[in-house]
Design an enzyme around this catalytic site. Structure first.
Site, PDB file in Angstrom:
ATOM      1  N   ASP A 146       0.845  -1.187   0.000  1.00  0.00           N
ATOM      2  CA  ASP A 146       0.000   0.000   0.000  1.00  0.00           C
ATOM      3  C   ASP A 146       0.889   1.247   0.000  1.00  0.00           C
ATOM      4  OD1 ASP A 146      -2.777   1.032   0.329  1.00  0.00           O
ATOM      5  OD2 ASP A 146      -1.860   1.982   2.056  1.00  0.00           O
ATOM      6  N   THR A 173      -3.128   5.174  -4.009  1.00  0.00           N
ATOM      7  CA  THR A 173      -2.054   5.946  -3.371  1.00  0.00           C
ATOM      8  C   THR A 173      -0.700   5.705  -4.038  1.00  0.00           C
ATOM      9  OG1 THR A 173      -1.666   4.256  -1.700  1.00  0.00           O
ATOM     10  CG2 THR A 173      -3.235   5.964  -1.153  1.00  0.00           C
ATOM     11  N   THR A 174      -0.505   4.496  -4.576  1.00  0.00           N
ATOM     12  CA  THR A 174       0.749   4.240  -5.276  1.00  0.00           C
ATOM     13  C   THR A 174       0.736   4.989  -6.609  1.00  0.00           C
ATOM     14  OG1 THR A 174       0.736   2.053  -4.276  1.00  0.00           O
ATOM     15  CG2 THR A 174       2.321   2.410  -6.036  1.00  0.00           C
ATOM     16  N   ASP A 198      -9.014  -0.579   1.711  1.00  0.00           N
ATOM     17  CA  ASP A 198      -9.052  -0.121   0.312  1.00  0.00           C
ATOM     18  C   ASP A 198     -10.351  -0.573  -0.359  1.00  0.00           C
ATOM     19  OD1 ASP A 198      -6.532   0.801   0.789  1.00  0.00           O
ATOM     20  OD2 ASP A 198      -5.640   0.012  -1.040  1.00  0.00           O
TER      21      ASP A 198
HETATM   22  N1  ATP Z   1      -5.758  -7.739 -13.012  1.00  0.00           N
HETATM   23  C1  ATP Z   1      -5.210  -6.587 -13.338  1.00  0.00           C
HETATM   24  N2  ATP Z   1      -4.579  -6.441 -14.513  1.00  0.00           N
HETATM   25  C2  ATP Z   1      -3.995  -5.282 -14.830  1.00  0.00           C
HETATM   26  N3  ATP Z   1      -3.985  -4.203 -14.057  1.00  0.00           N
HETATM   27  C3  ATP Z   1      -4.594  -4.282 -12.883  1.00  0.00           C
HETATM   28  C4  ATP Z   1      -5.242  -5.462 -12.464  1.00  0.00           C
HETATM   29  N4  ATP Z   1      -5.748  -5.231 -11.234  1.00  0.00           N
HETATM   30  C5  ATP Z   1      -5.435  -3.966 -10.925  1.00  0.00           C
HETATM   31  N5  ATP Z   1      -4.746  -3.386 -11.892  1.00  0.00           N
HETATM   32  C6  ATP Z   1      -4.222  -2.032 -11.945  1.00  0.00           C
HETATM   33  O1  ATP Z   1      -3.282  -1.840 -10.904  1.00  0.00           O
HETATM   34  C7  ATP Z   1      -3.283  -0.488 -10.494  1.00  0.00           C
HETATM   35  C8  ATP Z   1      -3.455  -0.380  -9.013  1.00  0.00           C
HETATM   36  O2  ATP Z   1      -2.364  -0.952  -8.374  1.00  0.00           O
HETATM   37  P1  ATP Z   1      -2.173  -0.844  -6.796  1.00  0.00           P
HETATM   38  O3  ATP Z   1      -3.432  -1.220  -6.113  1.00  0.00           O
HETATM   39  O4  ATP Z   1      -0.941  -1.582  -6.471  1.00  0.00           O
HETATM   40  O5  ATP Z   1      -1.880   0.679  -6.584  1.00  0.00           O
HETATM   41  P2  ATP Z   1      -2.835   1.877  -6.201  1.00  0.00           P
HETATM   42  O6  ATP Z   1      -4.246   1.456  -6.243  1.00  0.00           O
HETATM   43  O7  ATP Z   1      -2.424   3.008  -7.046  1.00  0.00           O
HETATM   44  O8  ATP Z   1      -2.376   2.229  -4.746  1.00  0.00           O
HETATM   45  P3  ATP Z   1      -2.720   1.515  -3.348  1.00  0.00           P
HETATM   46  O9  ATP Z   1      -3.599   0.359  -3.631  1.00  0.00           O
HETATM   47  O10 ATP Z   1      -1.375   1.140  -2.840  1.00  0.00           O
HETATM   48  O11 ATP Z   1      -3.377   2.578  -2.555  1.00  0.00           O
HETATM   49  C9  ATP Z   1      -4.448   0.181 -11.199  1.00  0.00           C
HETATM   50  O12 ATP Z   1      -3.983   0.950 -12.281  1.00  0.00           O
HETATM   51  C10 ATP Z   1      -5.273  -1.007 -11.670  1.00  0.00           C
HETATM   52  O13 ATP Z   1      -6.013  -0.713 -12.839  1.00  0.00           O
HETATM   53 MG    MG Z   2      -4.983  -0.204  -5.149  1.00  0.00          MG
END
Ligand code: ATP
Ligand code: MG
Length: 550
Positions: free
Chosen positions: A68, A101-102, A397
């Site tokens: 996260d 957040t990432t 989340d």
């Molecule tokens: N199965 C999947 N295939 C491709 N991309 C995906 C898949 N699942 C999620 N994503 C993408 O991954 C990204 C989110 O990644 P992640 O949850 O690690 O980071 P975040 O949501 O930006 O931050 P955080 O969850 O740490 O608050 C988004 O752009 C989402 O569309």
């Molecule tokens: Mg996320």
């Protein structure tokens, strides 16, 4: 004119305290941008389902394992002021929408990296900031154009979004099960006011206890309290419970000063003890007279009072936390009473039942079927402490994502598809701009591509190949073509059921462009030195260059 150091009639006048360091102009900008980029680099590898986790060890040796973004940055002891702004942006995003957040940090870093290239081409930061702002607005309208409207209570869609948010976490294998819990929890506490849904995330209490497995995580229709019933003689379950919440101790008050009582005869001793007993009995009678069948006390309860309560069959808990007391008051409709004498039947709350059950080795008390059903608890179980902790963050989340859609029922597909689509729209729109602002807007469009390329990179794919294919697919009108990280190719993300709330994507754009603008606007960093630090040189590096930009 140098603000920290001036010359008056040939005499140097020091304006800032000795030891103050100052950097200006490009040097200050470069240092800030570098710091922000380093922060972005740090979290970059944890973006997406194929992203890696981070292990963080704090000063006391406590370990946190997470992917996260907000948590990683919170746990890191960041010093640099510009880097701290990146931490802040992750926190704001977390507070506002709970996910993304990432992404926000990665995007901010990329925006600054590309801004640096423009600065190197002698484009003034304010022009970049203006170009970025205009491009951010265009991005937001484009996102709205492509977003899909859904029903706020569309359980299937809500579940898909919850699963997407958990797909990039440690708990990914259990996301099918956990997503249902998140959706049910939010829909239970959602209230319709004047046709609009309102959700207070505080109504969903998240508790955790290591042990068993994540599949034992349960949604409780009420409140769980990690305390046991105080006395073995008390009932373990009360139906149609009338609940008294007391926040004072049920004890005979001790005097503040020490007093000495001389007792000379055994009868006197007995009278003294009898008096104490009578006082405690009165207190308990106050409670039972009001009609309470369950007593939850924030403070301690005398052994003798416990005995009387047990005799009256009152299920009692003591030393309940303040936050639990407040939640119970809200859920059961009870009033938290300070003085026992004031307690009356109107202050009591109601729950269908109150019951003590085992959670692992411990006993917890569950208050279920509350008068106000808008209070639920997610009780997280899981193999180890670390798993439970990360599960808590992931469920947070998921809860936020579901709430986001209930409040603003629009979604986009994920996997970098929306970023790529809006990037190409911003690029086309930028052609209408003139001169340097156009360069900045084009840089903004390019920065958006960092999301799909990072997803590809983290999945071990070639980001250039993926980008080329994504661009051509979007050119052909394939709106949701994104990075299918599991099959290592470009695919339709909507068909893969990867959906995210529009509000998360909007927040990422808003926050990232704001923090980038804020950092770019700084051209002077004045840091007061610690006492005893080296004295300020009269002509520090980077000073004296009056204008570096055309
Ligand atoms: N199965 C999947 N295939 C491709 N991309 C995906 C898949 N699942 C999620 N994503 C993408 O991954 C990204 C989110 O990644 P992640 O949850 O690690 O980071 P975040 O949501 O930006 O931050 P955080 O969850 O740490 O608050 C988004 O752009 C989402 O569309
Ligand atoms: Mg996320």
């Amino acid at each position: 004119m140098e603000a920290s150091y001036a010359q008056v009639s040939g005499q140097p006048v020091l304006i800032l305290r000795e030891g103050t360091t100052r950097s200006r102009g490009r040097e200050a900008q470069r240092a800030n941008i570098t710091a922000a980029k380093v922060v972005a680099e740090t979290v970059k590898s944890s973006l997406g389902p194929k992203g890696m986790d981070k292990m963080l060890v704090d000063g006391l040796g406590d370990v946190t394992i997470t992917s996260d973004g907000a948590t990683v940055l919170k746990e890191m002891d960041i010093q640099h002021p510009a880097a701290k702004m990146m931490v802040e942006v992750a926190k704001t995003t977390d507070d506002e929408v709970g996910d993304g957040t990432t992404s926000v940090v990665v995007l901010s870093g990329r925006l600054l990296e590309l801004a640096e290239e423009l600065i190197n081409k002698n484009i003034h930061p304010t022009i970049i900031v203006d170009g970025y702002r205009a491009a951010a607005e265009k991005t937001l309208t484009s996102l709205n154009d492509i977003a899909i409207k859904v029903s706020p209570t569309d359980k299937v869609m809500l579940k898909k979004a919850a699963m997407t948010s958990m797909g990039s976490k440690l708990v990914s294998d259990y996301r099918d099960y956990l997503a249902d819990i998140a959706v049910d929890a939010i829909l239970k506490v959602a209230q319709q006011v004047d046709g609009e849904y309102k959700v207070d995330l505080d109504d969903v209490k998240v508790d955790k206890k290591a042990g068993e497995s994540l599949l034992e995580t349960k949604l409780i229709d009420g409140i769980a309290i990690d305390k046991e019933v105080v006395h073995s003689g008390m009932p373990k379950r009360i139906d149609e419970a009338k609940i008294a919440l007391i926040n004072s101790a049920i004890e005979v008050e001790k005097t503040e000063f020490s007093a000495k009582i001389s007792i000379e005869r055994p009868e006197e001793m007995k009278a003294f003890l009898d008096e104490e007993e009578r006082m405690l009995k009165d207190m308990v009678e106050n409670i039972t007279a009001a009609g309470a069948t369950v007593l939850i006390c924030q403070k301690g309860i005398d052994d003798l009072a416990q005995h009387f309560l047990a005799k009256h069959g009152v299920l009692t808990i003591r030393r309940c936390t303040q936050s639990n007391m407040e939640k119970l008051a809200k859920a059961t409709g009870a009033k938290i009473v300070v003085t026992l004498d004031d307690l009356n039947s109107k202050d009591l709350g109601y729950a269908e039942f109150v019951e003590e059950r085992k959670v692992g080795e411990d006993k917890w008390v569950f208050v279920e079927g509350c008068k106000n059903p808008k209070a639920v608890t997610v009780l997280i179980r899981g193999g180890t402490e670390k798993v439970v902790d990360e599960a808590e963050r992931s469920i947070h989340d998921a809860l936020c994502v579901v709430r986001d859609i209930v409040l603003n029922p629009s979604v986009v597909a994920g996997g970098g598809a929306p970023e790529l689509e809006v990037s190409s729209r911003v690029r086309k729109w930028a052609e209408s701009l003139s001169g340097k602002e156009q360069l900045a807007a084009l840089a903004f469009a390019e920065a958006l591509e960092v999301i799909p390329t990072t997803l590809a990179e983290n999945a071990g794919l070639d980001p250039i190949d993926i980008l080329v294919e994504l661009r051509s697919r979007h050119e052909k009108g394939d709106l949701w073509a994104g990075v299918d990280v599991f099959n290592g190719e470009v695919n339709d993300m909507a068909e893969l059921d990867i959906y995210e709330p529009l509000s998360v994507k909007e927040q990422i754009i808003k926050s990232a462009s704001e923090v980038a603008a804020m950092i770019l606007r700084i051209d002077d960093v004045i840091a007061s030195g610690r006492s005893g630090g080296p004295p300020m040189p009269p002509q520090g590096p980077g000073m004296g260059e009056e204008s570096e930009f055309d």
